[in-house]
Design an enzyme around this catalytic site. Structure first.
Site, PDB file in Angstrom:
ATOM      1  N   GLY B 281       0.641  -0.850  -0.417  1.00  0.00           N
ATOM      2  CA  GLY B 281       0.040  -0.309  -0.007  1.00  0.00           C
ATOM      3  C   GLY B 281       0.802   1.420  -0.532  1.00  0.00           C
ATOM      4  CB  SER B 282       0.207   4.437   2.006  1.00  0.00           C
ATOM      5  OG  SER B 282      -0.785   4.568   1.713  1.00  0.00           O
ATOM      6  CB  THR B 283       5.098   1.882   3.180  1.00  0.00           C
ATOM      7  OG1 THR B 283       4.580   0.739   1.766  1.00  0.00           O
ATOM      8  CG2 THR B 283       4.605   1.892   3.999  1.00  0.00           C
ATOM      9  CG  PHE B 284       5.340   0.371  -3.751  1.00  0.00           C
ATOM     10  CD1 PHE B 284       5.387  -0.440  -3.186  1.00  0.00           C
ATOM     11  CD2 PHE B 284       5.545   0.949  -4.947  1.00  0.00           C
ATOM     12  CE1 PHE B 284       6.457  -1.249  -3.837  1.00  0.00           C
ATOM     13  CE2 PHE B 284       6.103   0.527  -5.580  1.00  0.00           C
ATOM     14  CZ  PHE B 284       6.775  -0.937  -4.737  1.00  0.00           C
TER      15      PHE B 284
END
Lengths: 218, 568
Positions: B281-284
């Site tokens: 998810g958003s860690t990307f």
């Protein structure tokens, strides 16, 4: 002729002797080597034992176990950011000893001999600017000691003006016995008051002097 | 018959006899001489041999093989030299039923009393069977060995054999791995470096890992606490040095104990940090932003995007958890983790550039590490269209291992250079190889304040460890169950870097299916469950790693703070 005959015998004997000597040296070396090897073997065995013991200690004191003990009994935690200081100066600046009024630490000159007690100033006080009459009347060595002290003469609880000479010992006992409650805040590590009231009076001085130094340094 | 007469000459037959005798004597002399020469030769040989031995030979009591302490299999130690795996001699109790001489029933009863793992009947059956050999107990304690020895039964054999012991038990179990009964590595480092560990020439020297056991313990402990608190089914964590790629700690929960590897369930055996791939998810998102900044699509944190409540694109609709409903800056998109903003950035970036970058960062390949348990990152493959580019932009549709994510953050924050992660300590024998540049140093620098902003004001507030300048990004991904994204089951992750003003370490933690609790007010998002793990772990490990806390230092926040709209 006979000498010639013995010559060969001597030759043979010396050759045999030399060979025997060589052999003995070699034997000696071999036995030394054997000893060395035995010691080396022992060292290896000892190292093996150390290894086993280290492994056992390491297993019993493994980090998970230490963590469990810590969580249950010791309760140490990682230092917070505020616990780190830049250096000795910042560390010293953090320490602010309580300012004790000099009343907590009256100087009691315990070195005074007992018989002279009535005529010597037991408690230094400048609550009333006039010196105690005994001092004024009987100037002696004890007065000079008082003058040389670094102690800033501090006010004691206001006393009735100029107590008579024969009452003074009673008062000095009262101050000494009343002191522990106050001086406990001043120096918790000081010895019991009755035993060494002089040590206390001496020890409290540098403590009260210290904050002055630090503030002046800052 | 005539009477003998004195002979004047020898009779011819007598003469013949003398000749024969002489001949016989000569032959005898010859034979004796030959035998003597043979004996003298043998004696000479023996004497020579004795002299030779006396001069150059070894003495009789010489013992071979004990002059050096070479374990049967090499030790594995951590970067500070604490043993993680050792081979020691352990007592093994075995049974040879054929050699039993005593009363078998009594013996079975005694064995059942001493080793209660089997019943009397089991032992009796073993004693009466035709099999030649049974292991009764391996790695048995000395007291038991003594008791067995006291029975005095020749059919019970006590031997000492090399045995692999993991003193720290389950610490770093997935990194170290375990060995089988014959001492061959079956997982982790034991498997990856099996040849080095069993090579007689090299096993005398311990194998030094990059793992630091104290850091590892802190990470495992904090992560395990979170796993229990949020009833997650699994968790993973990685801590890496951003400059060298050394893995300082790597864990996968539920843990296993390599000392009794046979009892571990497949769930425990599974290494989530390297073998498991997850949509994180958003860690990307920081990668997408860095790509956009590097390629000039985004000029800086002040660039404005239109962020409506929902963004219909390519036949789908993109949503936000915290919709802006207004125009917002890149800094705000990062801070509030806006999918809509990121999708637009990724769209501008385009498929080709995104693919090229992901390839450079190693996100399209197998995890790059020495271990054999390596997962392959998943991507849309042939379905990679414009919409997939957008979803990858905010971290959906691409699955990577947590170690790969840590590697990506290390690349992004060490100045933009990719170094393959390693499980071995970097030293003279294992130097840092030449890396490859992925991002420019300028992009790397500008990302610092953006990620610090997320922790200071955005979704990752709970990850902050006072004084350690943690920066990072939360990630809450819906779990793909039977081909559909579940609305309730999440994988939450946090990728952080500290200290952000001069990045040195990256930490990635991940929880698989965390449940909401009273303390999280019903939320299962990353900001509520994994971010506190990062905060606690960083406060514990940073002093060990030599990071000094300083509340007065921050990255250059003036670069981003002007672009954040403060709610009045």
């Amino acid at each position: 002729m006979s000498a010639h005959g013995f010559k060969s015998v001597f030759m043979a004997a010396s050759v045999v002797g030399a060979a025997l000597g060589c052999y003995l040296v070699s034997l000696n070396v071999a036995s030394e080597r054997a000893k060395l090897e035995r010691v080396e073997g022992k060292i290896v065995l000892a190292q093996q034992d150390i290894r086993v013991l280290q492994t056992e200690i390491g297993t019993r004191g493994r980090l998970a176990q230490l963590e469990r003990w810590n969580a249950r009994f010791i309760r140490l935690s990682a230092p917070s950011a505020d616990q780190f200081v830049d250096g000795g100066f910042q560390l010293a600046a953090l320490v602010k000893p309580d300012k004790h009024p000099a009343i907590d630490a009256p100087v009691v000159l315990a070195s005074a001999p007992a018989p002279e007690a009535p005529v010597r100033p037991v408690v230094i006080s400048d609550a009333d600017d006039t010196p105690p009459p005994a001092v004024a009347k009987h100037p002696d060595a004890a007065d000079m000691l008082h003058t040389a002290s670094y102690e800033k003469p501090a006010p004691v609880a206001v006393k009735p003006a100029l107590p008579p000479v024969e009452k003074r010992p009673v008062k000095s006992v009262a101050t000494v016995t009343a002191k522990p409650a106050k001086s406990a805040t001043a120096d918790p590590l000081a010895p019991l008051p009755t035993a060494a009231s002089s040590a206390k009076g001496g020890a409290s001085k540098p403590v009260s002097a210290k904050p002055k130094d630090i503030t002046s340094a800052r | 018959m005539n009477a003998p007469t004195p002979a004047l000459v020898a009779r011819p037959e007598r003469l013949r006899l003398v000749g024969q005798r002489r001949q016989v004597l000569a032959v005898m002399h010859q034979r004796l001489m030959f035998a003597m020469i043979v004996y003298a030769g043998i004696i000479g040989l023996i004497v020579l041999r004795i002299l030779w031995l006396a001069a150059f030979g070894d003495h009789a009591g010489r013992k071979e093989g004990v002059v050096a302490l070479v374990p049967a299999r090499g030790d594995i130690v951590d970067r500070e030299g604490h043993p993680l795996a050792r081979t020691i001699d352990a007592w093994t109790i075995s049974l040879h039923p054929k050699k039993i001489i005593g009363n078998k029933l009594d013996l079975a009863r005694t064995l059942a009393r001493l080793m209660p793992e089997k019943t009397e009947a089991d032992y009796f059956a073993m004693l009466r069977s035709d099999k030649p050999f049974y292991y009764l107990r391996r790695r048995s304690p000395p007291a038991l060995v003594q008791a067995i020895n006291a029975i005095g039964e020749p059919g019970l054999a006590i031997d000492s054999e090399p045995d692999r012991l993991y003193p720290q038990t389950s610490l770093a179990a997935h990194v170290i791995g375990y060995t089988d009964v014959d001492g061959h590595g079956m997982a982790g480092v034991e498997r990856a470096f099996d040849k080095e560990l069993s090579d007689p020439a090299r096993r005398g020297q311990p194998l030094t890992l990059s793992i630091s056991s104290r850091v590892q313990q802190a990470l495992e402990n904090e992560l395990n606490a979170a796993l229990n608190e949020f009833s997650a089914i699994g968790a993973a964590g990685v801590i890496m040095d951003v400059h060298t790629g050394e893995v300082l700690a790597m864990t996968s929960l539920p843990e296993m104990n390599p000392n009794v590897a046979g009892k571990a369930t497949p769930e425990q055996m599974f290494n989530r940090a390297t073998l498991g791939v997850f949509e994180l998810g958003s860690t990307f998102k920081p990668f997408t932003l860095a790509m956009a900044m590097d390629s000039g699509v985004v000029s800086g944190p002040g660039q404005i995007y239109n962020c409506p409540d929902a963004l219909p694109v390519y036949g789908h609709v993109v949503h936000d958890t915290h919709p802006f409903g207004r125009r917002c800056s890149v800094a705000e998109i990062m801070m509030e983790s806006s999918n809509i903003g990121m999708a637009q950035m990724a769209d501008q970036l385009g498929i080709q550039r995104q693919k090229a970058w992901l390839k450079k960062m190693g996100f399209l390949d197998r995890v790059d590490i020495e271990l054999k348990e390596r997962g392959r990152a998943l991507n849309p493959g042939s379905r990679w269209g414009p919409f997939e580019t957008m979803t990858i932009g905010f971290g959906q549709g691409i699955a990577v291992a947590p170690l790969q994510l840590a590697m990506g953050y290390a690349t992004l924050f060490n100045g933009g250079i990719y170094h393959a992660p390693t499980i071995l300590k970097r030293d003279a024998s294992h130097p840092l190889p030449q890396g490859r540049r992925v991002f420019t140093a300028d992009t790397s620098y500008r990302m610092r304040s953006l990620l610090r902003l997320v922790v200071m004001k955005g979704t990752g507030k709970k990850a902050d460890a006072p004084g350690y300048r943690v920066g990072g990004k939360t990630g809450t991904a819906q779990k793909l169950i039977n081909g559909r994204y579940s609305q309730t089951i999440n994988i939450t992750s946090f990728a952080g870097v500290f200290p952000m003003d001069d990045p040195r370490y990256v930490i990635v933690v991940m929880l698989d299916e965390p449940k909401a609790t009273k303390d999280t007010y019903g939320f299962t998002t990353a900001g509520w469950n994994v971010a506190p793990v990062v905060s606690r772990t960083v406060s514990r490990i940073a002093p060990m790693l030599g990071v000094r806390p300083d509340k007065g230092r921050e990255p250059n926040m003036a670069e981003v703070l002007p672009f954040v709209h403060e709610e009045k």
